[in-house]
Motif scaffolding. Sequence first.
Motif, PDB file in Angstrom:
ATOM      1  N   LEU A  97     -84.696  -8.882   7.595  1.00 57.10           N
ATOM      2  CA  LEU A  97     -84.122  -8.287   6.392  1.00 57.10           C
ATOM      3  C   LEU A  97     -83.468  -6.941   6.638  1.00 57.10           C
ATOM      4  O   LEU A  97     -82.547  -6.563   5.929  1.00 57.10           O
ATOM      5  N   GLY A  98     -83.936  -6.191   7.623  1.00 58.56           N
ATOM      6  CA  GLY A  98     -83.420  -4.835   7.807  1.00 58.56           C
ATOM      7  C   GLY A  98     -84.049  -3.922   6.778  1.00 58.56           C
ATOM      8  O   GLY A  98     -85.022  -4.271   6.125  1.00 58.56           O
ATOM      9  N   GLY A  99     -83.501  -2.753   6.604  1.00 61.91           N
ATOM     10  CA  GLY A  99     -84.040  -1.799   5.643  1.00 61.91           C
ATOM     11  C   GLY A  99     -83.413  -1.969   4.272  1.00 61.91           C
ATOM     12  O   GLY A  99     -82.498  -2.757   4.074  1.00 61.91           O
ATOM     13  N   PHE A 100     -83.935  -1.181   3.328  1.00 61.56           N
ATOM     14  CA  PHE A 100     -83.375  -1.217   1.984  1.00 61.56           C
ATOM     15  C   PHE A 100     -83.921  -0.039   1.189  1.00 61.56           C
ATOM     16  O   PHE A 100     -85.139   0.148   1.119  1.00 61.56           O
ATOM     17  N   GLY A 101     -83.032   0.728   0.596  1.00 60.77           N
ATOM     18  CA  GLY A 101     -83.429   1.907  -0.167  1.00 60.77           C
ATOM     19  C   GLY A 101     -84.331   1.610  -1.341  1.00 60.77           C
ATOM     20  O   GLY A 101     -85.132   2.439  -1.737  1.00 60.77           O
ATOM     21  N   GLY A 102     -84.225   0.433  -1.910  1.00 63.89           N
ATOM     22  CA  GLY A 102     -85.071   0.053  -3.039  1.00 63.89           C
ATOM     23  C   GLY A 102     -86.381  -0.578  -2.615  1.00 63.89           C
ATOM     24  O   GLY A 102     -87.169  -1.004  -3.447  1.00 63.89           O
ATOM     25  N   GLY A 103     -86.618  -0.673  -1.283  1.00 61.20           N
ATOM     26  CA  GLY A 103     -87.823  -1.295  -0.756  1.00 61.20           C
ATOM     27  C   GLY A 103     -87.566  -2.757  -0.402  1.00 61.20           C
ATOM     28  O   GLY A 103     -86.742  -3.427  -1.023  1.00 61.20           O
ATOM     29  N   LEU A 104     -88.270  -3.230   0.604  1.00 59.20           N
ATOM     30  CA  LEU A 104     -88.036  -4.599   1.076  1.00 59.20           C
ATOM     31  C   LEU A 104     -88.389  -5.655   0.033  1.00 59.20           C
ATOM     32  O   LEU A 104     -87.744  -6.701  -0.034  1.00 59.20           O
ATOM     33  N   GLU A 105     -89.402  -5.403  -0.796  1.00 63.35           N
ATOM     34  CA  GLU A 105     -89.737  -6.385  -1.833  1.00 63.35           C
ATOM     35  C   GLU A 105     -88.580  -6.519  -2.829  1.00 63.35           C
ATOM     36  O   GLU A 105     -88.249  -7.608  -3.276  1.00 63.35           O
ATOM     37  N   THR A 106     -87.947  -5.418  -3.164  1.00 62.50           N
ATOM     38  CA  THR A 106     -86.782  -5.468  -4.060  1.00 62.50           C
ATOM     39  C   THR A 106     -85.655  -6.254  -3.404  1.00 62.50           C
ATOM     40  O   THR A 106     -85.006  -7.088  -4.041  1.00 62.50           O
ATOM     41  N   LYS A 107     -85.423  -6.021  -2.106  1.00 66.19           N
ATOM     42  CA  LYS A 107     -84.381  -6.757  -1.383  1.00 66.19           C
ATOM     43  C   LYS A 107     -84.695  -8.250  -1.382  1.00 66.19           C
ATOM     44  O   LYS A 107     -83.817  -9.079  -1.641  1.00 66.19           O
ATOM     45  N   ARG A 108     -85.952  -8.600  -1.108  1.00 64.66           N
ATOM     46  CA  ARG A 108     -86.353 -10.020  -1.132  1.00 64.66           C
ATOM     47  C   ARG A 108     -86.091 -10.650  -2.497  1.00 64.66           C
ATOM     48  O   ARG A 108     -85.604 -11.759  -2.591  1.00 64.66           O
ATOM     49  N   ARG A 109     -86.439  -9.923  -3.544  1.00 61.16           N
ATOM     50  CA  ARG A 109     -86.263 -10.475  -4.900  1.00 61.16           C
ATOM     51  C   ARG A 109     -84.788 -10.668  -5.241  1.00 61.16           C
ATOM     52  O   ARG A 109     -84.421 -11.655  -5.867  1.00 61.16           O
ATOM     53  N   LEU A 110     -83.931  -9.730  -4.839  1.00 57.31           N
ATOM     54  CA  LEU A 110     -82.497  -9.886  -5.087  1.00 57.31           C
ATOM     55  C   LEU A 110     -81.931 -11.071  -4.301  1.00 57.31           C
ATOM     56  O   LEU A 110     -81.141 -11.861  -4.824  1.00 57.31           O
ATOM     57  N   LEU A 111     -82.337 -11.212  -3.047  1.00 58.80           N
ATOM     58  CA  LEU A 111     -81.858 -12.339  -2.241  1.00 58.80           C
ATOM     59  C   LEU A 111     -82.409 -13.658  -2.767  1.00 58.80           C
ATOM     60  O   LEU A 111     -81.705 -14.686  -2.735  1.00 58.80           O
ATOM     61  N   ALA A 112     -83.627 -13.665  -3.285  1.00 58.83           N
ATOM     62  CA  ALA A 112     -84.181 -14.880  -3.894  1.00 58.83           C
ATOM     63  C   ALA A 112     -83.416 -15.233  -5.165  1.00 58.83           C
ATOM     64  O   ALA A 112     -83.093 -16.404  -5.403  1.00 58.83           O
ATOM     65  N   LEU A 113     -83.095 -14.233  -5.977  1.00 53.97           N
ATOM     66  CA  LEU A 113     -82.312 -14.468  -7.194  1.00 53.97           C
ATOM     67  C   LEU A 113     -80.985 -15.144  -6.857  1.00 53.97           C
ATOM     68  O   LEU A 113     -80.535 -16.046  -7.565  1.00 53.97           O
ATOM     69  N   GLU A 114     -80.378 -14.740  -5.743  1.00 54.75           N
ATOM     70  CA  GLU A 114     -79.083 -15.288  -5.337  1.00 54.75           C
ATOM     71  C   GLU A 114     -79.217 -16.582  -4.522  1.00 54.75           C
ATOM     72  O   GLU A 114     -78.219 -17.137  -4.075  1.00 54.75           O
TER      73      GLU A 114
END
Length: 192
Positions: A167-184
């Motif tokens: 996943l790499g990094g993410f300013g909103g936190g990795l769980e937020t990144k996972r949730r956005l990618l799951a939504l898409e």
Amino acid sequence: MDSDERFEGPLAGPGRVEWAVVGSDIGPLLLAATDQGLVSVVFHAGEAVRDRALRALAARLGAEPSPARPDRPGPLAEPIRQLRAYFAGDLRTFALPLDWSLSSGFNRQVLRELEATVPYGTVVGYGDLADRVGQPRAAQAVGAAMGSNPLPVVVPCHRVVESDGGLGGFGGGLETKRRLLALEGVLPQPLF
């Protein structure tokens, strides 16, 4: 302003800056807009984060942000509508005027490339994005540009991943990144 136009320079003086905190599937988001367009999206916008972000916006934009008024349409009405549609699964492409005054140089170039060429439901590697902007050895700089993104979600830095599939990094936190990618549809939805 046409939705394809983008503001390119710094504000010409202390213009209007309006803000609101809206709920989302990933927690409260602070949205701020100028008359030129959406200028900032901030994750996890509880009171302390909101206050810190508003002070930073005032310092960077030279204008004191004021709360949006629900009794009159303003520059945040359409961003709020589109973000709600995105989180409901009804919107795949944002069509908003963006005020790019909080980003410049290489960072702005990378973010604009990301916005223009990485659609909903897809991902791109840091190195691939560096190649796209003509800087093939700048994968780390691309990562820094993602970290500086003043417009996350709308300018989809969550779609940038490591070349090995991490996943790499993410300013909103990795769980937020996972949730956005799951939504898409890029990752499976969490079980819980």
